[in-house]
Structure formats: C-alpha cells, structure tokens
Design a protein around this motif. Structure first.
Motif, PDB file in Angstrom:
ATOM      1  N   MET A 179       0.816  -1.159  -0.081  1.00  0.00           N
ATOM      2  CA  MET A 179       0.006  -0.189   0.124  1.00  0.00           C
ATOM      3  C   MET A 179       0.768   1.127  -0.019  1.00  0.00           C
ATOM      4  O   MET A 179       1.830   1.234   0.766  1.00  0.00           O
ATOM      5  CB  MET A 179      -0.876  -0.156   1.264  1.00  0.00           C
ATOM      6  CG  MET A 179      -1.930   0.986   1.284  1.00  0.00           C
ATOM      7  SD  MET A 179      -3.051   0.995  -0.095  1.00  0.00           S
ATOM      8  CE  MET A 179      -4.146   2.449  -0.070  1.00  0.00           C
ATOM      9  N   LEU A 180       0.657   2.321  -0.897  1.00  0.00           N
ATOM     10  CA  LEU A 180       1.461   3.474  -0.846  1.00  0.00           C
ATOM     11  C   LEU A 180       1.233   4.291   0.184  1.00  0.00           C
ATOM     12  O   LEU A 180      -0.214   4.804   0.660  1.00  0.00           O
ATOM     13  CB  LEU A 180       1.072   4.189  -2.310  1.00  0.00           C
ATOM     14  CG  LEU A 180       1.844   5.280  -2.599  1.00  0.00           C
ATOM     15  CD1 LEU A 180       3.372   5.092  -2.903  1.00  0.00           C
ATOM     16  CD2 LEU A 180       1.260   6.275  -3.651  1.00  0.00           C
ATOM     17  N   ASP A 181       2.078   5.032   0.820  1.00  0.00           N
ATOM     18  CA  ASP A 181       1.960   5.910   1.850  1.00  0.00           C
ATOM     19  C   ASP A 181       2.046   7.055   1.304  1.00  0.00           C
ATOM     20  O   ASP A 181       3.395   7.667   0.935  1.00  0.00           O
ATOM     21  CB  ASP A 181       2.824   5.750   2.962  1.00  0.00           C
ATOM     22  CG  ASP A 181       2.914   6.704   4.304  1.00  0.00           C
ATOM     23  OD1 ASP A 181       1.900   7.527   4.016  1.00  0.00           O
ATOM     24  OD2 ASP A 181       3.761   6.718   4.851  1.00  0.00           O
ATOM     25  N   ASP A 182       1.083   7.869   0.949  1.00  0.00           N
ATOM     26  CA  ASP A 182       1.101   9.153   0.062  1.00  0.00           C
ATOM     27  C   ASP A 182       1.584  10.297   0.747  1.00  0.00           C
ATOM     28  O   ASP A 182       1.963  11.311   0.297  1.00  0.00           O
ATOM     29  CB  ASP A 182      -0.392   9.379  -0.669  1.00  0.00           C
ATOM     30  CG  ASP A 182      -1.324   9.453   0.368  1.00  0.00           C
ATOM     31  OD1 ASP A 182      -0.838   9.548   1.827  1.00  0.00           O
ATOM     32  OD2 ASP A 182      -2.574   9.556   0.015  1.00  0.00           O
ATOM     33  N   THR A 183       1.956  10.089   2.150  1.00  0.00           N
ATOM     34  CA  THR A 183       2.597  11.170   2.768  1.00  0.00           C
ATOM     35  C   THR A 183       3.998  11.451   2.367  1.00  0.00           C
ATOM     36  O   THR A 183       4.684  12.676   2.558  1.00  0.00           O
ATOM     37  CB  THR A 183       2.525  10.864   4.322  1.00  0.00           C
ATOM     38  OG1 THR A 183       3.218   9.714   4.680  1.00  0.00           O
ATOM     39  CG2 THR A 183       1.295  10.982   4.908  1.00  0.00           C
ATOM     40  N   LEU A 184       4.585  10.117   1.871  1.00  0.00           N
ATOM     41  CA  LEU A 184       5.983  10.391   1.219  1.00  0.00           C
ATOM     42  C   LEU A 184       5.981  11.431   0.029  1.00  0.00           C
ATOM     43  O   LEU A 184       7.078  12.171   0.022  1.00  0.00           O
ATOM     44  CB  LEU A 184       6.441   8.970   0.749  1.00  0.00           C
ATOM     45  CG  LEU A 184       6.745   7.871   2.089  1.00  0.00           C
ATOM     46  CD1 LEU A 184       7.041   6.649   1.580  1.00  0.00           C
ATOM     47  CD2 LEU A 184       7.891   8.497   2.881  1.00  0.00           C
ATOM     48  N   LEU A 185       4.957  11.671  -0.684  1.00  0.00           N
ATOM     49  CA  LEU A 185       4.944  12.502  -1.714  1.00  0.00           C
ATOM     50  C   LEU A 185       5.104  13.910  -1.215  1.00  0.00           C
ATOM     51  O   LEU A 185       5.278  14.637  -2.097  1.00  0.00           O
ATOM     52  CB  LEU A 185       3.741  12.079  -2.686  1.00  0.00           C
ATOM     53  CG  LEU A 185       3.399  10.786  -3.225  1.00  0.00           C
ATOM     54  CD1 LEU A 185       2.066  10.585  -3.977  1.00  0.00           C
ATOM     55  CD2 LEU A 185       4.577  10.610  -4.163  1.00  0.00           C
ATOM     56  N   VAL A 201      12.679  16.164   0.883  1.00  0.00           N
ATOM     57  CA  VAL A 201      13.720  15.385   1.187  1.00  0.00           C
ATOM     58  C   VAL A 201      13.910  13.947   1.220  1.00  0.00           C
ATOM     59  O   VAL A 201      14.694  13.400   0.561  1.00  0.00           O
ATOM     60  CB  VAL A 201      14.024  15.654   2.772  1.00  0.00           C
ATOM     61  CG1 VAL A 201      15.324  15.278   3.238  1.00  0.00           C
ATOM     62  CG2 VAL A 201      14.212  17.365   2.872  1.00  0.00           C
ATOM     63  N   ALA A 202      12.766  13.467   1.497  1.00  0.00           N
ATOM     64  CA  ALA A 202      12.693  12.025   1.497  1.00  0.00           C
ATOM     65  C   ALA A 202      12.656  11.432  -0.089  1.00  0.00           C
ATOM     66  O   ALA A 202      13.216  10.432  -0.506  1.00  0.00           O
ATOM     67  CB  ALA A 202      11.316  11.298   2.174  1.00  0.00           C
ATOM     68  N   LEU A 203      11.840  12.369  -0.791  1.00  0.00           N
ATOM     69  CA  LEU A 203      11.840  11.879  -2.464  1.00  0.00           C
ATOM     70  C   LEU A 203      13.173  12.210  -3.002  1.00  0.00           C
ATOM     71  O   LEU A 203      13.697  11.419  -3.703  1.00  0.00           O
ATOM     72  CB  LEU A 203      10.845  12.999  -3.140  1.00  0.00           C
ATOM     73  CG  LEU A 203       9.822  12.601  -2.863  1.00  0.00           C
ATOM     74  CD1 LEU A 203       8.570  13.839  -3.453  1.00  0.00           C
ATOM     75  CD2 LEU A 203       9.079  11.401  -3.667  1.00  0.00           C
ATOM     76  N   GLN A 204      14.035  13.190  -2.624  1.00  0.00           N
ATOM     77  CA  GLN A 204      15.298  13.518  -2.986  1.00  0.00           C
ATOM     78  C   GLN A 204      16.247  12.222  -2.619  1.00  0.00           C
ATOM     79  O   GLN A 204      17.112  11.897  -3.305  1.00  0.00           O
ATOM     80  CB  GLN A 204      15.754  14.661  -2.541  1.00  0.00           C
ATOM     81  CG  GLN A 204      17.158  15.082  -3.256  1.00  0.00           C
ATOM     82  CD  GLN A 204      17.773  16.391  -2.536  1.00  0.00           C
ATOM     83  OE1 GLN A 204      17.110  17.053  -1.949  1.00  0.00           O
ATOM     84  NE2 GLN A 204      18.684  16.735  -3.150  1.00  0.00           N
ATOM     85  N   ARG A 205      16.083  11.831  -1.535  1.00  0.00           N
ATOM     86  CA  ARG A 205      16.993  10.670  -0.990  1.00  0.00           C
ATOM     87  C   ARG A 205      16.761   9.372  -1.683  1.00  0.00           C
ATOM     88  O   ARG A 205      17.737   8.577  -1.996  1.00  0.00           O
ATOM     89  CB  ARG A 205      16.746  10.505   0.511  1.00  0.00           C
ATOM     90  CG  ARG A 205      17.669   9.521   1.125  1.00  0.00           C
ATOM     91  CD  ARG A 205      17.677   9.637   2.767  1.00  0.00           C
ATOM     92  NE  ARG A 205      16.124   9.563   3.261  1.00  0.00           N
ATOM     93  CZ  ARG A 205      15.301  10.637   3.956  1.00  0.00           C
ATOM     94  NH1 ARG A 205      16.228  11.555   3.993  1.00  0.00           N
ATOM     95  NH2 ARG A 205      14.196  10.529   4.458  1.00  0.00           N
ATOM     96  N   ALA A 206      15.319   9.170  -1.959  1.00  0.00           N
ATOM     97  CA  ALA A 206      14.964   7.892  -2.713  1.00  0.00           C
ATOM     98  C   ALA A 206      15.362   7.896  -4.231  1.00  0.00           C
ATOM     99  O   ALA A 206      15.635   6.686  -4.742  1.00  0.00           O
ATOM    100  CB  ALA A 206      13.509   7.662  -2.531  1.00  0.00           C
ATOM    101  N   GLY A 250       7.002   5.413  -8.432  1.00  0.00           N
ATOM    102  CA  GLY A 250       7.875   4.433  -8.151  1.00  0.00           C
ATOM    103  C   GLY A 250       8.625   4.758  -6.830  1.00  0.00           C
ATOM    104  O   GLY A 250       9.013   3.910  -6.047  1.00  0.00           O
ATOM    105  N   LEU A 251       9.164   6.210  -6.723  1.00  0.00           N
ATOM    106  CA  LEU A 251       9.957   6.313  -5.341  1.00  0.00           C
ATOM    107  C   LEU A 251       9.027   6.110  -4.322  1.00  0.00           C
ATOM    108  O   LEU A 251       9.515   5.746  -3.170  1.00  0.00           O
ATOM    109  CB  LEU A 251      10.041   7.964  -5.700  1.00  0.00           C
ATOM    110  CG  LEU A 251      11.243   8.149  -6.725  1.00  0.00           C
ATOM    111  CD1 LEU A 251      11.361   9.789  -6.689  1.00  0.00           C
ATOM    112  CD2 LEU A 251      12.446   7.592  -6.496  1.00  0.00           C
ATOM    113  N   ALA A 252       7.752   6.653  -4.296  1.00  0.00           N
ATOM    114  CA  ALA A 252       6.916   6.685  -3.067  1.00  0.00           C
ATOM    115  C   ALA A 252       6.563   5.057  -2.558  1.00  0.00           C
ATOM    116  O   ALA A 252       6.878   4.869  -1.442  1.00  0.00           O
ATOM    117  CB  ALA A 252       5.701   7.282  -3.121  1.00  0.00           C
ATOM    118  N   ALA A 253       6.454   4.275  -3.840  1.00  0.00           N
ATOM    119  CA  ALA A 253       6.146   2.844  -3.245  1.00  0.00           C
ATOM    120  C   ALA A 253       7.391   2.181  -3.003  1.00  0.00           C
ATOM    121  O   ALA A 253       7.343   1.444  -2.000  1.00  0.00           O
ATOM    122  CB  ALA A 253       5.742   2.045  -4.753  1.00  0.00           C
ATOM    123  N   ALA A 254       8.504   2.520  -3.212  1.00  0.00           N
ATOM    124  CA  ALA A 254       9.775   2.134  -2.668  1.00  0.00           C
ATOM    125  C   ALA A 254      10.048   2.392  -1.265  1.00  0.00           C
ATOM    126  O   ALA A 254      10.836   1.618  -0.679  1.00  0.00           O
ATOM    127  CB  ALA A 254      10.923   2.550  -3.682  1.00  0.00           C
TER     128      ALA A 254
END
Length: 416
Positions: free
Chosen positions: A1-7, A11-16, A410-414
């Motif tokens: 399940m996708l945690d859409d708070t990551l979107l 900073v988390a997106l850049q790290r991923a 892809g980034l959020a799911a990972a």
C-alpha cells in the motif's frame, strides 16, 4: 500500500531518487534547446534537401524507438515513417575477465528489403556503442540510403557516422547531479534503467530533421515552444509542490494499488499511453495495459467481469480484513487530445487537465461508451485531456505529466 505522505516530503523523495530521475525530467526543456542549438551547429541549418524522402526509417531501442513512433504519429498519412526495432543477434560471449556481455551486444537491426537511395535512415542511440547499429549504418551506406546519426560524441557509432558520410546529430545527455552524492549502481549492470528524459534527446533532433526535409508540417517555432511547455510542467510537478497542487503526485497516488488500463482517444494520446505503460513498468515496477478507443473496449472488456473488476465481495462478513492485503482493482485512465475544446478547465492554459465527471461537453462514441462501461462495473475512470491545437504540444503536455507520475509512484512505493 502506498503511503502518500511520502509524496509531500521533498527530502525523502530526493533521498529515494538515487539515479536522479526527477532531475532528468526537470531538465527536459533544456535538453530540447541544447539539442536544437547543437543540431544547427552540426549542419542541419545548412541542409538543403532535394526533396522529401520516400520513407524515413528510425532505428534504435527504448526511447529512441519511441521517438520514431511519435514521428510516425506527427507525420500522419502524408509520409511513410517506419520504426526499426532490434532483433536478436548471435549471443555475445563474456569478455576475458569473465564479465557478462552488455545487453546491447545481443541486439541487431536489419533494413527492409525495399530500402534504397530514395529513403532516409535515422539511427539514434544514447550509448553509441551498439555494434548492431553500426552494422545497420554500413548496410544503409551500401544501399545508397541517406543517413543521419544521433549519438554522443566520441562513441564508436559517432565515428561510424563519419565513415558512412552520415549527418551527425547531437545526443544531449542528462544534467549531472548537483552534488557529490553517489549514485547507486543498477541491480542489473548490463540492463540499467533508462534515463526518463532521454526521449527528448532522441526526439528533438529527429523532429528538427523531419521538419527540414518536409516529413512533418510543424510550425517554425514548434520545438522551442515545446521546451517552454516542458519547463512549465516541471515547475508544476516539482518535488516541493504539495500533492494537492502537483498533478503528477495526484495521478501517482490515484494509480497506487490499481492495475491501470490506459485508454487513449486518437493517435497522439495513443503514443502517450504506450509511453506511460513503459514508464510505469520501468520506473515504478507496475503493469499497465494501453490501448486505443474504441477497439480497446472489446479487448479489455473481460477484465471488468474478472477478479480485478469485481473485487472482493463487500457482503462477506467473515472475511479477514486485518490480515488480508488490500486487493488490486482496475483503474481506467483515459487520455485525450481535444484541440479547441471550449469551456471548463481545459481552457485555462491549454495544458493537460483532469476532466470532471460531470462535464457536459459532447463526447465521441468511444469515450461515452468507456464511461458507461466503467460506471456499470464500479470501476474508477479518470480522464486527462490537452486542448492545445498543435499535436506535438499536446503530446509534450501529456507525456511530461505521466513521466513525472511514473517516477513519483516508483519512489513513493519503494519507501513504503
């Protein structure tokens, strides 16, 4: 399940984003401008063709082949454009160190039997080391074809282009990382993920050449304007834009936990759907099925009555809702090019917009039937459309949005 708070966490997106996919997409407009400038410097501006070629053959793989398919759409029925996909060649051997051969070493290309002096062959490669493409250039030279080659400078393919008297066109690579953070090596060294912005490095010189030889009838400023549109999409879809204002993040969240059916009205939207399916597989590891209306309605009809369409019986009281993972469901994404459509969100800036379900404007038969089929089986249908009159600009609008969405998904799911 996708945690859409990551979107909503830049900073988390850049790290991923270890391979800088978002940076590559953000630089697509700059790559278009650089490619145009370098193509003119390479001699395209001085080219004086004797006439339009009988056929244009476009050889490559990945995004290079997609560029040929887009050219075929933009050229329409007035010119014959034939993409040349690779075929299996003799299996290559490992080198002396025992390392496995690269994937491209096993690819070959073959000219059609009818290709000859009246035809133009365009070879495009981001790597420039494919021996199969070098062999294809030699085949075309022996048959008297006109040849153009898009490849990085200093590569074997660029050197071969000079030997066969081809017009050398530039391949503009993605901008490098802005910092010194290491880029994680691919899991499959001989089959790495493709640069998501490479499409524009292949397509720009191809369209500039096609415009010069009369294969397309693009406005003179179509390509510079395309660069501006790509920049505008990059601003709207930037990582620090909140999901409720970022259309690509919104689309990514909507597709999470679904099997997308990518339906398209018209050839331009069809090219976008095919590209989106490839990007979802490559960047997000998600399957998707593209298709053109109205024939896709019969091709995909059975999925609506299967397990994906029906889902789990909500009246099953004894079903374990705690341990059971969330089931996958179908999601229809309808892509359209509706030039000159008046009224509603499509008029705001001509860019792609989600069409509201209660939109009352007239619809073609296939679009109306798609809505009825989805509603009859309780399958969510989301419609995105571009109202730009120029097909290239509509393609750029839609493909830029869907490319960003595939990367975000892809980034959020990972990270979930």
């Amino acid at each position: 399940m996708l945690d859409d708070t990551l979107l909503d966490d830049p900073v988390a997106l850049q790290r991923a984003d270890r391979d800088r996919a978002l940076l590559a997409l953000a630089g697509s407009g700059a790559r278009v401008r650089t490619a145009l400038r370098l193509a003119d410097a390479a001699g395209l501006d001085r080219l004086r063709p004797d006439g339009r070629p009988r056929a244009v053959l476009v050889a490559g793989h990945g995004s290079a082949l997609t560029a040929g398919e887009v050219l075929a759409v933009l050229a329409g029925t007035g010119s014959l454009v034939t993409p040349l996909p690779p075929v299996d060649a003799t299996a290559p051997r490992a080198d002396r160190s025992g390392a496995p051969p690269v994937f491209t070493a096993g690819l070959g290309w073959q000219l059609p039997g009818w290709a000859g002096p009246l035809d133009l062959l365009v070879i495009s490669s981001a790597d420039g080391g494919e021996q199969g493409l070098i062999g294809l250039a030699e085949q075309a030279y022996a048959r008297g074809c006109a040849i153009a080659v898009t490849a990085p400078e200093g590569t074997p393919l660029a050197a071969a282009a000079l030997q066969v008297r081809a017009l050398p066109l530039p391949y503009v690579p993605s901008a490098g990382p802005e910092d010194d953070a290491p880029v994680e090596p691919p899991a499959e060294p001989d089959l790495p993920a493709e640069d998501p912005g490479a499409l524009w490095a292949h397509l720009t010189p191809l369209l500039a050449l096609a415009q010069k030889v009369g294969v397309t009838q693009l406005p003179y400023d179509a390509l510079p304007a395309t660069a501006d549109l790509l920049d505008a999409t990059a601003v709207r879809c930037r990582p620090d834009a909140a999901a409720y204002t970022n259309p690509a993040k919104g689309l990514a969240a909507r597709l999470a936990g679904t099997v997308p059916l990518l339906w398209a009205e018209g050839a331009v939207a069809g090219a976008v759907a095919t590209r989106f399916a490839a990007q979802l597989a490559d960047r997000a590891g998600r399957p998707a099925l593209p298709g053109l209306l109205p024939q896709v309605l019969t091709a995909h009809r059975g999925m609506f009555t299967g397990q994906l369409g029906a889902g789990v019986d909500p009246d099953d009281f004894f079903r374990d809702r705690v341990e059971e993972p969330d089931p996958l469901h179908l999601q229809v994404l309808l892509l359209r090019h509706v030039p000159g459509t008046p009224g509603g969100p499509l008029e705001e800036d001509g860019g792609p917009a989600e069409v509201p379900e209660d939109d009352e404007r007239p619809r073609a038969f296939g679009v109306s039937r798609a809505h009825r089929l989805a509603a009859a089986h309780d399958v969510r249908l989301t419609e995105y459309a571009s109202a730009r009159p120029e097909p290239l600009h509509a393609f750029a609008d839609l493909v830029a949005l869907t490319d960003f969405a595939a990367v975000y998904l892809g980034l959020a799911a990972a990270q979930s």
